[in-house]
Design an enzyme around this catalytic site. Structure first.
Site, PDB file in Angstrom:
ATOM      1  N   ASP A 141       0.797  -1.227   0.000  1.00 20.35           N
ATOM      2  CA  ASP A 141       0.000   0.000   0.000  1.00 20.35           C
ATOM      3  C   ASP A 141       0.829   1.277   0.000  1.00 20.35           C
ATOM      4  O   ASP A 141       0.351   2.317  -0.450  1.00 20.35           O
ATOM      5  CB  ASP A 141      -0.956  -0.003   1.194  1.00 20.35           C
ATOM      6  CG  ASP A 141      -2.194  -0.852   0.923  1.00 20.35           C
ATOM      7  OD1 ASP A 141      -2.612  -0.928  -0.240  1.00 20.35           O
ATOM      8  OD2 ASP A 141      -2.729  -1.455   1.867  1.00 20.35           O
ATOM      9  N   TYR A 196      -9.997   0.385   2.751  1.00 18.67           N
ATOM     10  CA  TYR A 196      -9.552   0.393   4.148  1.00 18.67           C
ATOM     11  C   TYR A 196      -9.115   1.785   4.584  1.00 18.67           C
ATOM     12  O   TYR A 196      -8.599   2.577   3.788  1.00 18.67           O
ATOM     13  CB  TYR A 196      -8.375  -0.571   4.340  1.00 18.67           C
ATOM     14  CG  TYR A 196      -8.749  -1.876   5.014  1.00 18.67           C
ATOM     15  CD1 TYR A 196      -8.980  -1.934   6.384  1.00 18.67           C
ATOM     16  CD2 TYR A 196      -8.872  -3.050   4.289  1.00 18.67           C
ATOM     17  CE1 TYR A 196      -9.320  -3.128   7.007  1.00 18.67           C
ATOM     18  CE2 TYR A 196      -9.214  -4.253   4.900  1.00 18.67           C
ATOM     19  CZ  TYR A 196      -9.438  -4.278   6.265  1.00 18.67           C
ATOM     20  OH  TYR A 196      -9.777  -5.455   6.880  1.00 18.67           O
TER      21      TYR A 196
END
Length: 673
Positions: free
Chosen positions: A311, A390
Site C-alpha cells: 500500500d 480500508y
C-alpha cells in the site's frame, strides 16, 4: 436554563482548546516538507529543462532529505541543502525516471532512467484499464454471456507482479469488472492488460463463478442513517490552552522535543525525538516511519492472489486523494490540526487542511501506591489515510515517563467477493472455492463473503540512543533455571541477553513464551547503576505470514520472513520491499541489504519491526468495520537511573475540585477513607 449556560460555556472553552494551523512557505529546518510553491517550482523546472514531457505521471514529489550527518550537524540559522526527489513515468514507455532538483539554485542536478521497473498505481489506472478492455470483442462477449452489457460495468485493476505474463518492465495489470452502482466484482472474469502497449494479453473466463446482482448493503457515506440518539456530551477542553508548543513542524511538550512531517509515500514521519533529562537534551530516535505495508488475501483465486497490495510502495498510502481528519471523531476536540501538502499524479500540489492532529489525552494512572497517585497525560501525533476500501490511522503517543507507544487503527470496509451460498450453515457451493468443506472467508450478507486476510506494517526505527554511532541491540529472553540444586523449588528464572554482532544474526521473531524483547542501547553510555542506557522494543499482538517459503509474495515481501530486523544505517535504505515493488521479477529491500551481513554492534543502526494481524472477518464488521487496534511500545530500559516522573504533581484543578476526605464526616457515625 442553567444547564444550557453551562453547556454553552463548555463549548466556548472547547473552541478555545482546538486550533487549525495555517500552511506557511517558511522553511526553517533541513527536514521541513516541501511547500506547495516548491512543488510547483520543481514541476516547472523539470518541464523547462525538457526532463519531463508533460504527459508523465508522477509517482513521488518529495523532499530529498539531506544526509543524516548534515542534519545532525545543522545549527539554527545556518544555510542547508534543499533538494526535491521526483519519480515519474509515461504509460507508453518501459521503466521510470528519477530526477533530483536543487531548489537553492533552481536546477535539475541528476536524472536517472531505470528500465524494467514499474511505477506506482495511481488514480488513472482504472480509467486506462477500462479503455483497454472495452475495445476487446472477447471481453465484451464474455460479459454478454453473463447477461451483462459493457456499458453497465466499471473496471478496476491490480498489479500482477510475478503472476503476470507480460514482458519485464511493462505496466501489466489484472482487470476485473463490476456492475455500476454495485460494489461487488463479477467473479471469474479477468483480463491480463498491458498498459504499456494498450492491449489485452489474455482473458481468464471461469463461467461458473458467481456473477449475480446483489443488494449487498455496501457502505455509502451519503446514505448513513443516524437512528441512534446521541449520548450526553463528553467534552474535552483545555481552558488554559495546550501544554505543547507547536512551531512549524517542531513540537515541544513537557520533557519531549521532536519534529514531524508528512511524506508523499510514507505518510507521517517523526524526526529528531529528544528527551530533556535534568536540563540535558538526550537523543532517542532520529527518524520513525511506516514505509511499507502489505495485505495478503487468503482465497486461492487468481485475483485475490494478485491482491497483495504494497500500500505504500505501490499506492503511496492513497495520499493522492487524501482528505482531512474529522474533528471530534478522528481526534478529540482539544486537538490542534496541522495541514500537509500532497500532490496528484499530475504533479499538482493540494493542501489537506487537517492532515495531522496533535493533542493531549488523559493517560490513566501514571503511578500509584495507597492514596498517593499521579495522573498521566500523553502527547499524541495522529495521521489517518484511506487506501481504497480500508482506513488506517497511525498515532505516536509520547508518555511523561519516556515511553513511546505506536498505535495503528484499522477500519473502513472489508474486501468482499460474490459467492453462491447464502447461509453460513450451508456447505460451500460446488462452484465456490473451498478446501475440504472450509470456505476462505466469512459470509457477511447473502452471496457476499468477506475474505480471510492479513495486514503487515513495517516500521523503520532509526534509533539514536544518546547519539548515533555507538548503538547496538541485544535480545532478552526469560528462561527457567533447570530444576535441581540451583533451583530446588522450581521457581527461579533469569534473563538471558545476547547482543547481535551482524545483520544476519538480528533476523528474529517474536516469542511470547520467553517474553522476548529487544534492548536498543548505547554501548558506551551507562546510567548511575552501571547499566547500558537504552530503550526496549516490546511487541504487541502479532501474526506470522501463512505464505510459504519460496512463494512469489515472499520474494517481493522478504520482510515477512521475520518480525525483527536490524541494519547498519545507510541514507538510501528506506523502503523494505525496495523502491518499486510493483515491478515484476525485481527484488530489493531488507533481504538484499542484510545479505551483506554488515556490522551492527557499536554502530549507527536501524531497527525494523514488522507488526502483523490475521483478520478473520466477523459479521459485525459489515457494512463498516469497527476500529481494531494494534501496535508496539518503545520503553526506557536503563535510559534513566530511576523513575523520571517521581517529582511530578497532579494538575491544580483536580486538587481544587476534589477536597480531602475527612475521617469523620458530619452526620456519619462511621470512619471514611
Amino acid at each position: 436554563m442553567i444547564k444550557s449556560i453551562t453547556l454553552y460555556g463548555c463549548l466556548a472553552l472547547l473552541l478555545c482548546a482546538g486550533k487549525t494551523y495555517a500552511q506557511t512557505d517558511s522553511i526553517t529546518y533541513p527536514l521541513d516538507p516541501l511547500t506547495a510553491k516548491e512543488m510547483q517550482r520543481v514541476v516547472q523546472i523539470l518541464k523547462d529543462s525538457k526532463t519531463t514531457t508533460g504527459k508523465d505521471i508522477f509517482n513521488i514529489i518529495n523532499l530529498k532529505e539531506p544526509p543524516k550527518r548534515e542534519v545532525l550537524a545543522y545549527k539554527p540559522g545556518a544555510p542547508f541543502r534543499r533538494e526535491a526527489f521526483t519519480s515519474f513515468y509515461d504509460y507508453s514507455k518501459n521503466g521510470v525516471t528519477e530526477a533530483v532538483v536543487d531548489l537553492n539554485i533552481n536546477k535539475v542536478i541528476s536524472v536517472k532512467n531505470i528500465p524494467n521497473v514499474i511505477g506506482m498505481g495511481l488514480e488513472a489506472d482504472s480509467a486506462v484499464a477500462s479503455e483497454i478492455v472495452r475495445k476487446d470483442k472477447n471481453w465484451v462477449a464474455a460479459l454478454k454471456k453473463r447477461g451483462i452489457s459493457i456499458d453497465s460495468v466499471t473496471h478496476r485493476s491490480v498489479f500482477t507482479g510475478d503472476l503476470g505474463i507480460g514482458p519485464i518492465g511493462h505496466r501489466e495489470q489484472l482487470v476485473i469488472a463490476r456492475r455500476k452502482k454495485n460494489n461487488i466484482d463479477i467473479e471469474g472474469l479477468m483480463a491480463y492488460a498491458d498498459f504499456t502497449t494498450g492491449k489485452i494479453l489474455k482473458i481468464v473466463d471461469e463461467s461458473n463463478s458467481f456473477s449475480g446482482m446483489v443488494d449487498l448493503n455496501y457502505f455509502n457515506k451519503d446514505s448513513v442513517k443516524e437512528v441512534e440518539s446521541a449520548p450526553k456530551p463528553l467534552i474535552i477542553t483545555q481552558p488554559e490552552g495546550h501544554n505543547f508548543q507547536l512551531k512549524g513542524h517542531e513540537i515541544t511538550w513537557q520533557n519531549w522535543k521532536m519534529r514531524f512531517g508528512v511524506d508523499n509515500r510514507e505518510g507521517l514521519v517523526i524526526y529528531n525525538v529528544r528527551y530533556v533529562d535534568n536540563g540535558k537534551e538526550r537523543s532517542v530516535m532520529y527518524r520513525g516511519s511506516m514505509p511499507e505495508m502489505v495485505v495478503p488475501y487468503g482465497s486461492p483465486d487468481l485475483f485475490q492472489a494478485s491482491y497483495n497490495f504494497f500500500d505504500a510502495g505501490e499506492y503511496r498510502l492513497g495520499q493522492g486523494t487524501a482528505q482531512s481528519l474529522s474533528p471530534g471523531a478522528d481526534a478529540p476536540e482539544n486537538a490542534a490540526y496541522v495541514p500537509a501538502i500532497l500532490h496528484t499524479e499530475n504533479g499538482v500540489p493540494f493542501q489537506v487542511d487537517r492532515a495531522v492532529a496533535v493533542y493531549e489525552e488523559y493517560g490513566g494512572v501514571l503511578w500509584r501506591h495507597g492514596t498517593v497517585s499521579r495522573r498521566a497525560t500523553n502527547l499524541c501525533i495522529k495521521y489517518y489515510t484511506m487506501i481504497e476500501n480500508y482506513d488506517y490511522a497511525f498515532t505516536w503517543k509520547f508518555h511523561q515517563d519516556g515511553t513511546i507507544d505506536v498505535d495503528v487503527e484499522l477500519t473502513g470496509i472489508v474486501e468482499v467477493k460474490g459467492v453462491h451460498r447464502i447461509n453460513e450453515m450451508d456447505a460451500p457451493d460446488k462452484d465456490d472455492l473451498s478446501y475440504q468443506g472450509h470456505s476462505f472467508g466469512t459470509l457477511v450478507h447473502p452471496h457476499v463473503e468477506a475474505i480471510n486476510h492479513q495486514h503487515f506494517f513495517v516500521f523503520r526505527l532509526d534509533m539514536d540512543i544518546d547519539g548515533a554511532n555507538n548503538n547496538a541491540v541485544e535480545e532478552m529472553n526469560s528462561k527457567l533455571v533447570p530444576p535441581g540444586p540451583q533451583n530446588p523449588y522450581g521457581n527461579a528464572f533469569y534473563v538471558d541477553a545476547a547482543k547481535f554482532k551482524t545483520e544476519l544474526e538480528a533476523q528474529r521473531d517474536v516469542n511470547y513464551e520467553s517474553a522476548r524483547n529487544w534492548h536498543i542501547m548505547n554501548n558506551n553510555e551507562m546510567n548511575d547503576l552501571g547499566q547500558h542506557v537504552g530503550y526496549m522494543l516490546m511487541p504487541g499482538a502479532q501474526a506470522k505470514t501463512f505464505v510459504p517459503e519460496g512463494s512469489l509474495l515472499l520474494k517481493k515481501a522478504s520482510f515477512l520472513n521475520h518480525q525483527i530486523w536490524v541494519t547498519q544505517y545507510h541514507d538510501d535504505e528506506i523502503y523494505p520491499a525496495g523502491k518499486y515493488p510493483a515491478s515484476n521479477k525485481v527484488y530489493d529491500g531488507l533481504a538484499t541489504w542484510t545479505a551483506q551481513d554488515r556490522n551492527i554492534d557499536n554502530n549507527d543502526i536501524v531497527v525494523w519491526y514488522v507488526a502483523g494481524i490475521t483478520h478473520i472477518v466477523r459479521p459485525e464488521e459489515w457494512p463498516i468495520m469497527s476500529v481494531h487496534h494494534m501496535g508496539f511500545t518503545l520503553m526506557p530500559f536503563g535510559f534513566f537511573s530511576s523513575n523520571p516522573t517521581f517529582g511530578i504533581t497532579n494538575p491544580a484543578f483536580i486538587k481544587k475540585e476534589f477536597k480531602y476526605v475527612d475521617k469523620k464526616q458530619a452526620g456519619s457515625d462511621i470512619d471514611h477513607q
